[in-house]
Design an enzyme around this catalytic site. Structure first.
Site, mmCIF file in Angstrom:
data_model
loop_
_atom_site.group_PDB
_atom_site.id
_atom_site.type_symbol
_atom_site.label_atom_id
_atom_site.label_comp_id
_atom_site.label_asym_id
_atom_site.label_seq_id
_atom_site.Cartn_x
_atom_site.Cartn_y
_atom_site.Cartn_z
ATOM 1 C CB SER A 134 4.911 -3.518 20.946
ATOM 2 O OG SER A 134 4.874 -4.547 19.987
ATOM 3 C CG HIS B 280 3.479 -8.565 16.431
ATOM 4 N ND1 HIS B 280 4.274 -8.041 17.420
ATOM 5 C CD2 HIS B 280 2.713 -7.540 15.980
ATOM 6 C CE1 HIS B 280 4.003 -6.746 17.555
ATOM 7 N NE2 HIS B 280 3.048 -6.429 16.696
ATOM 8 N NE ARG C 110 -2.980 -4.065 19.329
ATOM 9 C CZ ARG C 110 -2.826 -3.066 20.177
ATOM 10 N NH1 ARG C 110 -2.640 -3.307 21.445
ATOM 11 N NH2 ARG C 110 -2.850 -1.821 19.765
ATOM 12 C CE LYS D 163 4.041 2.936 17.368
ATOM 13 N NZ LYS D 163 3.737 1.518 17.157
#
Length: 163
Positions: free
Chosen positions: A128, A17, A90, A41
């Site tokens: 994460s 990030h 990513r 989430k």
């Protein structure tokens, strides 16, 4: 003034990030990092803590600010007068979801463009979720996250860190 909004849950913030935001700050007059809630989430860190951790990790970037935001992203973009939604990618597994979101955002707010910054290779595998999994079992996450984040994860999971 060109403002880019870089949204994410950042739960927790990773070096990936930070890398994307650092690189974006070279191309925009200002970057607003928006810590947004994701109802899909279960969050580990409260939004206030994620904001504080990002502010610490990004303190060296004077053109970058961080705030928590709840609600529809395009509303924040419109309220702040931003012209760009900035997202990191990513790997190819991120692409379908991010393209779908970019299309929805373009429909809701045609005046804003979504731009993607591809992760630097050394961070393309860091997520994460992966960081939380390693930290949960007492693994060393210090090479994946800023120092303050490693301390926060150690506190959350009751583990020691080598920092």
């Amino acid at each position: 003034m060109t403002l880019a909004v870089c949204p994410g849950s950042f739960d927790p913030p990773t070096n990936g990030h930070v890398d994307v935001i650092e690189r974006a700050s070279r191309h925009f007059e200002r970057v607003l990092v928006a810590v947004v809630g994701n109802p899909g989430k279960q969050s580990l860190l409260e939004p206030k803590e994620r904001v504080a951790l990002l502010e610490e990790a990004l303190a060296h970037l004077p053109k970058v600010s961080v705030e928590a935001y709840e609600g529809l992203l395009v509303n924040l973009v419109r309220e702040r007068g931003a012209s760009v939604i900035l997202k990191g990618l990513r790997n190819t597994s991120d692409t379908p979801y991010e393209l779908q979101m970019a299309t929805i955002n373009a429909t809701l707010l045609p005046a804003a463009d979504t731009m993607f910054v591809v992760s630097s290779p050394q961070w393309s595998f860091v997520s994460s979720s992966m960081v939380k999994e390693v930290a949960r079992y007492g693994g060393d996450v210090s090479s994946f996250v800023p120092e303050g984040v490693a301390r926060a994860l150690a506190r959350c999971y009751g583990t020691a860190i080598d920092a």
